[in-house]
Design an enzyme around this catalytic site. Structure first.
Site, PDB file in Angstrom:
ATOM      1  N   THR A  16      -3.327  25.013 -28.318  1.00  0.00           N
ATOM      2  CA  THR A  16      -4.850  24.989 -27.721  1.00  0.00           C
ATOM      3  C   THR A  16      -4.988  25.782 -26.760  1.00  0.00           C
ATOM      4  O   THR A  16      -4.023  26.210 -26.088  1.00  0.00           O
ATOM      5  CB  THR A  16      -4.997  23.459 -27.227  1.00  0.00           C
ATOM      6  OG1 THR A  16      -3.883  23.158 -26.205  1.00  0.00           O
ATOM      7  CG2 THR A  16      -4.845  22.278 -28.311  1.00  0.00           C
ATOM      8  N   GLY A  18      -5.954  26.137 -23.757  1.00  0.00           N
ATOM      9  CA  GLY A  18      -5.652  25.765 -22.341  1.00  0.00           C
ATOM     10  C   GLY A  18      -4.356  25.902 -22.052  1.00  0.00           C
ATOM     11  O   GLY A  18      -3.901  26.084 -20.808  1.00  0.00           O
ATOM     12  N   HIS A  19      -3.402  26.300 -23.223  1.00  0.00           N
ATOM     13  CA  HIS A  19      -2.034  26.415 -23.211  1.00  0.00           C
ATOM     14  C   HIS A  19      -1.645  27.799 -23.159  1.00  0.00           C
ATOM     15  O   HIS A  19      -0.355  28.142 -22.500  1.00  0.00           O
ATOM     16  CB  HIS A  19      -1.161  25.435 -24.096  1.00  0.00           C
ATOM     17  CG  HIS A  19      -1.375  24.000 -23.819  1.00  0.00           C
ATOM     18  ND1 HIS A  19      -0.393  23.210 -23.436  1.00  0.00           N
ATOM     19  CD2 HIS A  19      -2.631  23.163 -23.655  1.00  0.00           C
ATOM     20  CE1 HIS A  19      -0.819  22.110 -23.372  1.00  0.00           C
ATOM     21  NE2 HIS A  19      -2.183  22.047 -23.439  1.00  0.00           N
ATOM     22  N   ILE A  20      -2.343  28.626 -23.742  1.00  0.00           N
ATOM     23  CA  ILE A  20      -1.820  30.067 -23.888  1.00  0.00           C
ATOM     24  C   ILE A  20      -1.703  30.851 -22.723  1.00  0.00           C
ATOM     25  O   ILE A  20      -0.551  31.265 -22.283  1.00  0.00           O
ATOM     26  CB  ILE A  20      -3.057  30.831 -24.889  1.00  0.00           C
ATOM     27  CG1 ILE A  20      -3.115  30.120 -25.972  1.00  0.00           C
ATOM     28  CG2 ILE A  20      -2.425  32.364 -24.844  1.00  0.00           C
ATOM     29  CD1 ILE A  20      -1.747  30.155 -27.031  1.00  0.00           C
TER      30      ILE A  20
END
Length: 93
Positions: A16, A18-20
């Site tokens: 997702t 927001g995790h990259i």
């Protein structure tokens, strides 16, 4: 003469958006500490976010894997459970 090996860390992001960036920053920190790092993300996220290993000024390798939703990503899954079940069914060989 004894040779020392450099540790190699595989950093796998949750698929997702927001995790990259936090994982990329973590990978850069590991690299800065002297570790060899490979950042792994899904085909869809690489294409949609246009991540490029060359955009980083350090040598962080970038690899992609299939999550089974290469065309639409996580958003096209029926549910979170369906996505995760499909993700773990994919053969990474």
């Amino acid at each position: 003469m004894e040779r020392t090996r450099k540790a190699h860390c595989l950093v796998l992001t949750y698929p997702t958006q927001g995790h990259i960036n936090p994982m990329l920053q973590f990978a850069k920190l590991l690299h800065h500490k002297g570790l060899k790092v490979t950042l792994v993300t899904t085909h869809f996220l690489l294409n949609s976010l246009q991540l490029h290993a060359g955009s980083s000024k350090c040598n962080i390798a970038l690899e992609t894997i299939s999550d089974g939703y290469d065309e639409g990503g996580y958003a096209t899954a029926e549910s979170t459970d369906a996505y995760l079940n499909r993700f773990w069914e994919i053969d990474f060989n």
